[in-house]
Design a protein around this motif. Structure first.
Motif, PDB file in Angstrom:
ATOM      1  N   TRP A  19       0.739  -1.329  -0.002  1.00 57.48           N
ATOM      2  CA  TRP A  19      -0.004   0.064   0.044  1.00 57.48           C
ATOM      3  C   TRP A  19       0.897   1.269  -0.124  1.00 57.48           C
ATOM      4  O   TRP A  19       0.417   2.489  -0.465  1.00 57.48           O
ATOM      5  N   MET A  29      -6.915   3.869  -4.504  1.00 59.54           N
ATOM      6  CA  MET A  29      -7.961   3.300  -3.383  1.00 59.54           C
ATOM      7  C   MET A  29      -8.488   2.464  -4.097  1.00 59.54           C
ATOM      8  O   MET A  29      -8.903   1.303  -3.533  1.00 59.54           O
ATOM      9  N   ALA A  70      -9.638   3.264   5.921  1.00 56.67           N
ATOM     10  CA  ALA A  70     -10.392   4.362   5.264  1.00 56.67           C
ATOM     11  C   ALA A  70      -9.325   4.891   4.096  1.00 56.67           C
ATOM     12  O   ALA A  70     -10.127   5.536   3.371  1.00 56.67           O
ATOM     13  N   GLY A  71      -8.055   4.562   4.201  1.00 61.07           N
ATOM     14  CA  GLY A  71      -7.373   4.917   2.875  1.00 61.07           C
ATOM     15  C   GLY A  71      -7.139   6.534   3.273  1.00 61.07           C
ATOM     16  O   GLY A  71      -7.007   6.907   4.120  1.00 61.07           O
ATOM     17  N   PRO A  92      -3.911   2.341   8.736  1.00 63.50           N
ATOM     18  CA  PRO A  92      -2.619   1.960   9.008  1.00 63.50           C
ATOM     19  C   PRO A  92      -1.509   2.536   8.168  1.00 63.50           C
ATOM     20  O   PRO A  92      -0.328   2.827   8.580  1.00 63.50           O
TER      21      PRO A  92
HETATM   22  N1  SAH Z   1     -11.974   1.871   2.091  1.00 64.50           N
HETATM   23  C1  SAH Z   1     -11.196   2.799   1.491  1.00 64.50           C
HETATM   24  C2  SAH Z   1      -9.854   2.353   1.236  1.00 64.50           C
HETATM   25  C3  SAH Z   1      -9.915   1.023   0.241  1.00 64.50           C
HETATM   26  S1  SAH Z   1      -8.075   0.622  -0.275  1.00 64.50           S
HETATM   27  C4  SAH Z   1     -12.067   3.141   0.023  1.00 64.50           C
HETATM   28  O1  SAH Z   1     -12.991   2.265  -0.232  1.00 64.50           O
HETATM   29  O2  SAH Z   1     -11.765   4.015  -0.340  1.00 64.50           O
HETATM   30  C5  SAH Z   1      -7.802  -0.473   1.024  1.00 64.50           C
HETATM   31  C6  SAH Z   1      -7.283   0.156   2.537  1.00 64.50           C
HETATM   32  O3  SAH Z   1      -6.966  -0.924   3.444  1.00 64.50           O
HETATM   33  C7  SAH Z   1      -5.696   0.624   2.360  1.00 64.50           C
HETATM   34  O4  SAH Z   1      -5.969   2.027   2.802  1.00 64.50           O
HETATM   35  C8  SAH Z   1      -4.995  -0.087   3.171  1.00 64.50           C
HETATM   36  O5  SAH Z   1      -3.826   0.660   3.639  1.00 64.50           O
HETATM   37  C9  SAH Z   1      -5.825  -0.466   4.093  1.00 64.50           C
HETATM   38  N2  SAH Z   1      -5.181  -1.768   4.894  1.00 64.50           N
HETATM   39  C10 SAH Z   1      -4.202  -2.422   4.770  1.00 64.50           C
HETATM   40  N3  SAH Z   1      -4.068  -3.171   5.904  1.00 64.50           N
HETATM   41  C11 SAH Z   1      -4.975  -2.876   6.690  1.00 64.50           C
HETATM   42  C12 SAH Z   1      -5.227  -3.380   7.961  1.00 64.50           C
HETATM   43  N4  SAH Z   1      -4.874  -4.444   8.678  1.00 64.50           N
HETATM   44  N5  SAH Z   1      -6.380  -2.813   8.667  1.00 64.50           N
HETATM   45  C13 SAH Z   1      -7.141  -1.742   8.167  1.00 64.50           C
HETATM   46  N6  SAH Z   1      -6.778  -1.408   6.749  1.00 64.50           N
HETATM   47  C14 SAH Z   1      -5.906  -1.744   6.081  1.00 64.50           C
END
Ligand code: SAH
Length: 249
Positions: A19, A29, A70-71, A92
């Protein structure tokens, strides 16, 4: 094969490495499909309205939500902040959390009675996040839960249940890609170190976590070659008496 389940291959450090190579943009995202964002957000708003109408009570006055994984805060910016008073962000990857802060706190065109964004940002994975007890009306999880193992998900959902404000009210919503594997298996993706689960496994995990599935539906209107995406609306509690009201597609 069973001795080597797909989720046992998840590596948090591989996920974070992946990521961190991705740009802090809507396209980043959405795996290179920024065009689906608008319909995604509109469908999410519709889904929330539907479940609130069908299964009250949702909340009284203050609506506090969490945007989990949330990205850059796409979901908060385009949907949650419009319907919730306070939206906390859990993410994260630091550079995404920074971008979310800039987007949400920065100058923002206020439409109608829209208010400035209010909320906390937690820079951590969901496996470590402990929602404040009895605080949230809505915990929204979208396109991120594949980074947790099945057993991490069960404990995470239990913590989310405790984090919901009202016993019997509030929502945990999951919106995730669904595995279409011909043998009905979850699929591990080496690239971002995540698992795409079958609908069947999702339901098993919810049950194990003590959640009741009150409504589920498929996202419509996405390009046909993408994986199906499913919404799940969940509440903690016993399923007796509620099952009759379950409205599943
Ligand atoms: N929910 C957002 C982002 C999706 S992209 C949207 O719909 O726009 C996926 C996201 O998951 C990325 O921001 C990535 O950093 C996050 N991610 C990765 N590992 C994770 C974890 N262990 N816990 C929570 N989020 C995580």
């Amino acid at each position: 094969m069973d001795s080597f389940p797909p989720d046992s291959q998840i590596s948090p450090s591989d996920s974070l490495t992946y990521w961190n190579t991705i740009p802090s943009t809507v396209s980043g995202m959405l795996g290179g499909y920024p065009g689906v964002s608008h319909i995604d957000l509109r469908s999410s708003l519709n889904f929330l309205h539907k479940i609130n109408r069908q299964f009250p009570p949702f909340s009284s006055e203050v609506i506090r939500a969490a945007d989990c994984g949330a990205g850059i805060g796409r979901v908060t910016q385009g949907f949650l902040r419009k319907v919730c008073t306070k939206v906390d962000i859990v993410e994260p990857v630091e550079k995404f959390a920074v971008e979310a802060t800039i987007k949400l706190r920065g100058p923002h065109k206020i439409n109608g009675d829209e208010k400035p964004w209010e909320g906390e940002i937690y820079v951590m994975g969901l496996e470590s996040w402990i929602p404040e007890s009895q605080s949230y009306d809505l915990i929204w999880n979208q396109w991120c839960l594949g980074h947790l193992t099945d057993s991490q998900l069960v404990t995470y959902f239990r913590r989310c249940s405790d984090g919901l404000r009202q016993p019997g009210g509030g929502w945990i919503v999951v919106k995730e890609n669904i595995s279409t594997n011909a043998e009905g298996k979850d699929i591990f993706d080496k690239q971002d170190s995540s698992v795409t689960r079958t609908d069947e496994n999702w339901r098993k995990i919810f049950k194990e976590a003590g959640l009741v599935l009150l409504k589920t539906e498929l996202q419509t209107g996405f390009p046909k070659h993408l994986l199906p995406v499913r919404f799940y609306a969940l509440r903690p509690g016993k399923s007796e008496g509620i099952l009759a009201r379950v409205d599943c597609l």
